[in-house]
Design a protein around this motif. Sequence first.
Motif, PDB file in Angstrom:
ATOM      1  N   HIS A 171     -11.937 -37.643  -3.116  1.00 44.38           N
ATOM      2  CA  HIS A 171     -12.963 -38.375  -3.947  1.00 44.38           C
ATOM      3  C   HIS A 171     -14.313 -37.970  -3.338  1.00 44.38           C
ATOM      4  CE1 HIS A 171     -10.030 -41.123  -5.852  1.00 44.38           C
ATOM      5  NE2 HIS A 171      -9.645 -41.027  -4.963  1.00 44.38           N
ATOM      6  N   TYR A 172     -15.037 -37.604  -4.251  1.00 45.06           N
ATOM      7  CA  TYR A 172     -16.518 -37.154  -3.889  1.00 45.06           C
ATOM      8  C   TYR A 172     -17.335 -38.062  -3.276  1.00 45.06           C
ATOM      9  CZ  TYR A 172     -21.173 -34.796  -4.204  1.00 45.06           C
ATOM     10  OH  TYR A 172     -22.357 -34.761  -3.828  1.00 45.06           O
ATOM     11  N   THR A 173     -18.150 -37.651  -2.300  1.00 47.94           N
ATOM     12  CA  THR A 173     -19.311 -38.673  -1.669  1.00 47.94           C
ATOM     13  C   THR A 173     -20.508 -37.410  -1.332  1.00 47.94           C
ATOM     14  OG1 THR A 173     -18.679 -38.406   0.607  1.00 47.94           O
ATOM     15  CG2 THR A 173     -17.548 -40.059  -0.594  1.00 47.94           C
ATOM     16  N   TYR A 174     -21.444 -37.937  -1.009  1.00 49.05           N
ATOM     17  CA  TYR A 174     -22.760 -37.230  -0.843  1.00 49.05           C
ATOM     18  C   TYR A 174     -22.523 -36.357   0.308  1.00 49.05           C
ATOM     19  CZ  TYR A 174     -25.397 -39.391  -4.542  1.00 49.05           C
ATOM     20  OH  TYR A 174     -25.941 -40.064  -5.832  1.00 49.05           O
ATOM     21  N   ALA A 175     -21.613 -36.901   1.204  1.00 49.36           N
ATOM     22  CA  ALA A 175     -21.366 -36.188   2.357  1.00 49.36           C
ATOM     23  C   ALA A 175     -20.243 -35.214   2.482  1.00 49.36           C
ATOM     24  CB  ALA A 175     -20.959 -36.963   3.621  1.00 49.36           C
ATOM     25  N   THR A 176     -19.614 -34.986   0.967  1.00 46.62           N
ATOM     26  CA  THR A 176     -18.640 -33.987   0.820  1.00 46.62           C
ATOM     27  C   THR A 176     -19.195 -32.521   0.952  1.00 46.62           C
ATOM     28  OG1 THR A 176     -17.615 -35.684  -0.541  1.00 46.62           O
ATOM     29  CG2 THR A 176     -16.690 -33.293  -0.763  1.00 46.62           C
ATOM     30  N   ASP A 177     -18.438 -31.681   1.910  1.00 49.11           N
ATOM     31  CA  ASP A 177     -18.749 -30.348   2.114  1.00 49.11           C
ATOM     32  C   ASP A 177     -17.831 -29.403   0.779  1.00 49.11           C
ATOM     33  OD1 ASP A 177     -20.014 -28.061   2.790  1.00 49.11           O
ATOM     34  OD2 ASP A 177     -18.440 -27.769   4.276  1.00 49.11           O
ATOM     35  N   LEU A 178     -18.617 -28.967  -0.130  1.00 48.72           N
ATOM     36  CA  LEU A 178     -17.926 -28.331  -1.227  1.00 48.72           C
ATOM     37  C   LEU A 178     -17.822 -26.893  -0.960  1.00 48.72           C
ATOM     38  CD1 LEU A 178     -18.949 -30.252  -4.161  1.00 48.72           C
ATOM     39  CD2 LEU A 178     -17.035 -30.753  -3.081  1.00 48.72           C
ATOM     40  N   ASP A 179     -16.587 -26.466  -1.215  1.00 48.12           N
ATOM     41  CA  ASP A 179     -16.507 -24.960  -1.170  1.00 48.12           C
ATOM     42  C   ASP A 179     -15.792 -24.473  -2.510  1.00 48.12           C
ATOM     43  OD1 ASP A 179     -16.014 -22.100  -0.358  1.00 48.12           O
ATOM     44  OD2 ASP A 179     -14.455 -22.612   1.075  1.00 48.12           O
ATOM     45  N   ILE A 180     -16.527 -24.171  -3.477  1.00 46.74           N
ATOM     46  CA  ILE A 180     -16.100 -23.930  -4.566  1.00 46.74           C
ATOM     47  C   ILE A 180     -16.325 -22.523  -5.144  1.00 46.74           C
ATOM     48  CG2 ILE A 180     -16.365 -24.426  -7.321  1.00 46.74           C
ATOM     49  CD1 ILE A 180     -17.403 -27.263  -6.398  1.00 46.74           C
ATOM     50  N   ALA A 181     -15.146 -21.502  -5.296  1.00 45.10           N
ATOM     51  CA  ALA A 181     -15.277 -20.307  -5.602  1.00 45.10           C
ATOM     52  C   ALA A 181     -15.019 -20.057  -6.963  1.00 45.10           C
ATOM     53  CB  ALA A 181     -14.274 -19.431  -4.712  1.00 45.10           C
ATOM     54  N   ASN A 182     -13.920 -20.994  -7.705  1.00 45.30           N
ATOM     55  CA  ASN A 182     -13.449 -21.048  -9.078  1.00 45.30           C
ATOM     56  C   ASN A 182     -13.302 -22.185  -9.546  1.00 45.30           C
ATOM     57  OD1 ASN A 182     -12.737 -19.346 -11.263  1.00 45.30           O
ATOM     58  ND2 ASN A 182     -10.779 -19.607 -10.601  1.00 45.30           N
ATOM     59  N   TYR A 207     -10.266 -27.094  -8.857  1.00 46.70           N
ATOM     60  CA  TYR A 207     -11.149 -25.856  -8.439  1.00 46.70           C
ATOM     61  C   TYR A 207     -10.376 -25.121  -7.289  1.00 46.70           C
ATOM     62  CZ  TYR A 207     -13.163 -28.277  -4.324  1.00 46.70           C
ATOM     63  OH  TYR A 207     -13.295 -28.911  -3.248  1.00 46.70           O
ATOM     64  N   GLU A 208     -10.449 -24.078  -6.983  1.00 47.20           N
ATOM     65  CA  GLU A 208     -10.026 -23.026  -5.883  1.00 47.20           C
ATOM     66  C   GLU A 208     -11.289 -22.775  -4.983  1.00 47.20           C
ATOM     67  OE1 GLU A 208      -8.169 -19.686  -7.292  1.00 47.20           O
ATOM     68  OE2 GLU A 208      -6.234 -20.564  -7.903  1.00 47.20           O
ATOM     69  N   ASP A 209     -11.015 -22.976  -3.852  1.00 53.43           N
ATOM     70  CA  ASP A 209     -12.071 -22.501  -2.669  1.00 53.43           C
ATOM     71  C   ASP A 209     -11.965 -21.081  -2.270  1.00 53.43           C
ATOM     72  OD1 ASP A 209      -9.996 -22.363  -0.850  1.00 53.43           O
ATOM     73  OD2 ASP A 209     -10.324 -24.120   0.227  1.00 53.43           O
ATOM     74  N   HIS A 210     -12.867 -20.537  -1.416  1.00 54.30           N
ATOM     75  CA  HIS A 210     -13.001 -19.104  -1.071  1.00 54.30           C
ATOM     76  C   HIS A 210     -11.654 -18.927  -0.445  1.00 54.30           C
ATOM     77  CE1 HIS A 210     -17.154 -19.788  -2.128  1.00 54.30           C
ATOM     78  NE2 HIS A 210     -16.977 -18.451  -2.231  1.00 54.30           N
ATOM     79  N   GLN A 211     -10.755 -19.490   0.159  1.00 55.30           N
ATOM     80  CA  GLN A 211      -9.405 -19.050   0.532  1.00 55.30           C
ATOM     81  C   GLN A 211      -8.301 -19.225  -0.310  1.00 55.30           C
ATOM     82  OE1 GLN A 211     -10.615 -21.841   3.222  1.00 55.30           O
ATOM     83  NE2 GLN A 211     -11.699 -20.386   4.459  1.00 55.30           N
ATOM     84  N   GLY A 212      -8.588 -19.800  -1.664  1.00 57.06           N
ATOM     85  CA  GLY A 212      -7.661 -19.475  -2.429  1.00 57.06           C
ATOM     86  C   GLY A 212      -6.638 -20.842  -2.763  1.00 57.06           C
ATOM     87  N   GLN A 213      -7.231 -21.981  -1.905  1.00 62.51           N
ATOM     88  CA  GLN A 213      -6.460 -23.146  -2.025  1.00 62.51           C
ATOM     89  C   GLN A 213      -7.095 -23.864  -3.203  1.00 62.51           C
ATOM     90  OE1 GLN A 213      -7.078 -24.788   2.017  1.00 62.51           O
ATOM     91  NE2 GLN A 213      -5.102 -24.020   2.546  1.00 62.51           N
ATOM     92  N   ARG A 214      -6.146 -24.743  -3.873  1.00 68.47           N
ATOM     93  CA  ARG A 214      -6.545 -25.645  -5.152  1.00 68.47           C
ATOM     94  C   ARG A 214      -6.994 -26.973  -4.607  1.00 68.47           C
ATOM     95  NH1 ARG A 214      -3.667 -24.838 -10.764  1.00 68.47           N
ATOM     96  NH2 ARG A 214      -4.632 -22.538 -10.161  1.00 68.47           N
ATOM     97  N   HIS A 215      -8.178 -27.465  -5.293  1.00 67.80           N
ATOM     98  CA  HIS A 215      -8.483 -28.986  -4.950  1.00 67.80           C
ATOM     99  C   HIS A 215      -8.690 -29.549  -6.134  1.00 67.80           C
ATOM    100  CE1 HIS A 215      -9.481 -27.853  -0.589  1.00 67.80           C
ATOM    101  NE2 HIS A 215      -9.554 -26.807  -1.014  1.00 67.80           N
ATOM    102  N   ILE A 216      -8.386 -30.894  -6.158  1.00 68.99           N
ATOM    103  CA  ILE A 216      -8.741 -31.731  -7.421  1.00 68.99           C
ATOM    104  C   ILE A 216      -9.859 -32.776  -6.765  1.00 68.99           C
ATOM    105  CG2 ILE A 216      -8.055 -33.329  -9.084  1.00 68.99           C
ATOM    106  CD1 ILE A 216      -5.252 -32.176  -8.887  1.00 68.99           C
TER     107      ILE A 216
END
Length: 85
Positions: A32-43, A63-72
Amino acid sequence: MKRLIALALISFSTLAAADELQVTQQQPAVEHYTYATDLDIANVISVSPVADVCDIVPAQMTYEDHQGQRHILEYRVMGNGCSNG
């Protein structure tokens, strides 16, 4: 013969349960997004459609981060159902 059929049914049900467990493990937990969420969006993989209501509604981005891990990521947006008239 009955034992052979029972053994086959148990084997199939075990394989089905293992396959279901693997699918469950592959799906990442919803963050769940908050203003303090640190996003690492590569794709960005997908973004859910926004509802046609005049209210704030949840939306999700996969999305996937720069290490290739998938997030929702779930966040809040204004719906598309508002009009200026």
